[in-house]
Design an enzyme around this catalytic site. Structure first.
Site: not given
Ligand code: UD1
Ligand code: CA
Length: 424
Positions: A333, A83-84, A144, A10, A107, A303, A336
């Site tokens: 006090h 999309g996912t 979702g 994403g 994420d 560190r 470094y």
């Molecule tokens: C998504 C879910 C949602 C869930 C939520 C949890 C879907 C449609 N939605 O929403 O149901 O509650 O996560 O946090 O699945 N990504 C790709 N390619 C794409 C789109 C997204 O690799 O084409 C990756 C993103 O980088 C991310 C993950 O998929 O790591 C989720 O995508 P994101 O856009 O964050 O979805 P949410 O809106 O958070």
């Molecule tokens: Ca997300």
């Protein structure tokens, strides 16, 4: 065969960043590292990471993480983020079946391995085709929603597509799922971009499998805080707070006093001994080791690469970097200490500086035991100081300053004077 698919393609639009979202850090450690390490601790050795925007950065990060580990990690490039569901489709050539696939959004760094172990157990015991990890959220906005009819799980509805009534549902999908691999891909072929975002949603496979009469469950096993996704900088700050609180609690449970938890920053992976007291506004990085009965802070920065032995005190505005601090050393006090090795019971006067960097290289300062360092002493490294030496205020010691046990040195550059040191 258990595979993991990590979704990390994403754009992370809501972060407004020039870097891939999954490389943003939570307490000094990239989100993607948490995900990889959690999966690794669950026994996953076969990974597919779907990458898109900033894939080069992700690629080199993964290569670095992988070093020396018995794992296979394929990076799958998703050119356009459709999309996912589309992202998962890209991984089909790399997954063997029959088998299981654990899908994890990149994420989502806060999920605990224990929760996933329970999810896996339930998934296997019920022979599910798919199991969705859900959580109850006080504020479910953006996630979702888990739609149930008479208690039975029937669908996941995205925020943007949800009705007012559906938006009130507090059970949300974490975005983590376990699928039977052989059921997942046929279902993915059937999903259509019939939603407000016109994306191919992975979540739609759930409805398709249910229609096919397959067994699908949503299990609310995760805590809301574990199931937090990071979409924005605000989410990132929330995740940092969660992780920070976990770390504080971890050390408290092991006998460390943290006077003012809200004002203390301890990265994951630090080790602190019993009865050590951490005063407010201290900043302790990953990998630091602190012994027992120490005092740290207020306003101390410790560190990576530092080891502090029992009974030492590191006080206000003291930064210690890649150093070994002996037992009962007092550095209370304004100092470094970088690339320094300091012997037991040495007293580091206010304003002591190790000048460790010559513009090209870092050099080591070695200070013996029971040394009494006068205020504002500068050690121009590399430099070595014998046991029980005493330095005058403002002395500048260089590689040419040769000291013997118990001598007193003063001046710029420092020279030995005839005096007895005597200390502690
Ligand atoms: C998504 C879910 C949602 C869930 C939520 C949890 C879907 C449609 N939605 O929403 O149901 O509650 O996560 O946090 O699945 N990504 C790709 N390619 C794409 C789109 C997204 O690799 O084409 C990756 C993103 O980088 C991310 C993950 O998929 O790591 C989720 O995508 P994101 O856009 O964050 O979805 P949410 O809106 O958070
Ligand atoms: Ca997300």
């Amino acid at each position: 065969m258990l595979h993991a698919v990590i979704l990390a393609a994403g754009k992370g639009t809501r972060m407004r960043s020039l870097h891939p979202k999954v490389l943003h850090k939570v307490m000094g450690c990239a989100m993607l590292r948490y995900v990889l390490e959690t999966l690794y601790s669950l026994g996953v050795r076969d990974f597919c990471v779907v990458v898109g925007a900033g894939s080069d950065e992700v690629r080199s990060f993964v290569a670095e993480w992988k070093k020396g580990k018995p794992v296979s990690i394929r990076l799958v490039f998703q050119k356009v983020q459709k999309g996912t569901g589309h992202a998962v489709m890209m991984t089909q050539p790399f997954l063997k079946y029959p088998g299981e696939v654990l899908i994890w959004p990149g994420d989502m760094p806060l999920m605990k391995p224990r929760t996933i172990r329970t999810l896996m157990r339930c998934h296997r015991e019920s022979s599910n085709s798919a199991t969705v990890l859900s959580a109850l959220h006080q504020d479910p906005f953006g996630y979702g929603r888990i739609i149930r009819a008479g208690g039975d799980f029937i669908a996941i509805r995205e925020e943007i597509d949800a009705s007012e009534a559906e938006k009130r549902i507090q059970e949300v999908s974490s975005g983590i799922y376990l699928f039977k691999t052989e059921d997942l891909f046929p279902a993915l072929k059937k999903i259509k971009p019939l939603n407000r975002k016109k994306e191919l949603y992975l979540t739609d496979t759930v409805e398709i499998l249910i229609q096919q009469g397959k067994k699908v469950e949503a299990l609310p096993l995760a805590l809301g805080e574990e199931a937090q996704g990071i979409n924005s900088r605000e989410d990132l700050a929330t995740a940092v707070r969660t992780m920070k609180n976990r770390e504080i609690q971890y050390h408290q449970e092991r006998g460390v006093t943290i006077l003012f938890p809200e004002q203390t920053y301890i990265e994951p992976g630090a080790k602190i001994g019993r009865d050590t007291v951490i005063f407010p506004w201290s900043y302790i990085e990953a990998g630091v080791r602190i012994g027992r009965n120490c005092q740290i802070g207020p306003f101390a920065k410790i560190r990576t690469g530092t080891r502090i032995e029992d009974g030492a005190a590191i006080g206000s505005f003291v930064e210690v970097n890649r150093s070994k601090i002996g037992k009962k050393v007092l550095a209370k006090h304004l100092s470094y200490l970088g690339d320094a090795v300091i012997g037991d019971m040495t007293n580091v006067g206010a304003g002591t500086i190790t000048a460790n960097y010559d513009g090209k290289k870092k050099h080591v300062t070695r200070i013996g035991k029971k040394v009494l360092i006068g205020s504002n002493t500068v050690f121009v490294a590399p430099v070595k100081v014998a046991d029980q030496v005493r330095t005058g205020a403002g002395a500048v010691l260089t590689r040419r300053t040769k000291t013997k046990k118990g001598e007193v040195v003063v001046g710029v550059p420092a020279r030995v004077v005839k005096k007895k040191a005597g200390y502690r």
